[in-house]
Design an enzyme around this catalytic site. Sequence first.
Site, short mmCIF file in Angstrom:
data_model
loop_
_atom_site.label_atom_id
_atom_site.label_comp_id
_atom_site.label_asym_id
_atom_site.label_seq_id
_atom_site.Cartn_x
_atom_site.Cartn_y
_atom_site.Cartn_z
N HIS A 95 23.91 -61.24 58.33
CA HIS A 95 24.01 -62.65 58.73
C HIS A 95 25.49 -63.05 58.80
CE1 HIS A 95 23.79 -67.02 58.53
NE2 HIS A 95 22.57 -66.90 59.02
N GLU A 167 22.89 -65.03 66.98
CA GLU A 167 23.25 -66.31 66.36
C GLU A 167 24.73 -66.61 66.61
OE1 GLU A 167 20.34 -67.37 62.99
OE2 GLU A 167 21.95 -66.20 62.13
N GLY A 173 24.29 -74.31 61.91
CA GLY A 173 24.47 -75.46 61.02
C GLY A 173 25.35 -76.56 61.60
#
Length: 253
Positions: A95, A167, A173
């Site tokens: 991630h 991503e 976010g």
Amino acid sequence: MRRPIIAANWKMHMTLGEGTELAQGIVKGCRDMDDVDIVLAPPFTALSTVRKEIHDTPIALCAQNLYWEEKGAFTGEVSAAMLKDVGCDYAIVGHSERRQLFGEIDRSANKKVLAALTHDLIPILCVGETDAERDRGVTYVVVDRQVKEALKDVAATQLDRIVIAYEPIWAIGTGRTATPAQAEEVHQSIRGQLAKLFDTDAAETVRLLYGGSVKPDNVDDLMAEADIDGALVGGASLKPDSFNRICGFERRT
Ligand code: PGA
């Protein structure tokens, strides 16, 4: 036809009580959805508790990270076998928060992918460019490198057990979602690269998720794109209403 996946990345949120409540809300809203794989990634501490809430449902359990060694003196780390033991079927690998805040690199992502596969965990490999990289026009260079390095020594026959999440870091976010067209472009490029690295048939089996500010109001258009097979959802996965709505994305044919 690739089966869609909607995965919730709870990140460093949810005590046991909060996680139980959230899992119960998701089970209530999603247990009868039989045309989508729903995957929950709570923090390590809540894996066992969430497992109890979802155990007689099709909802699957996912870890947010793993370590590639089997066992030993690796303080603070958790192995693939331990995750399997607690009931995980998936593990997030590489991630961008792990890469940016904890120094993870493509080589460690590769070791984690291989360890996950060895223990029958489906890795959800995350790739994506920064804002500056997109501005410099090197999005494809960065994503191609991340995919190639992380899948080193993976066999074509294992590709159907691998999920890749695109991503873009500038969308995580931030509320700045990639447009469906922007995301689809990169997804197509990833699939093309997989076809080159492996073969076309194997590349067609890989499910490609989009992540980065996925919300109830943008999921339908994202999921309508041909190469977007699902979503990895952070902020909007922390409330049952928004996550359940995302899982119930509009099925367009
Ligand atoms: P976000 O996070 O949905 O809050 O942007 C996505 C992710 O980091 O996986």
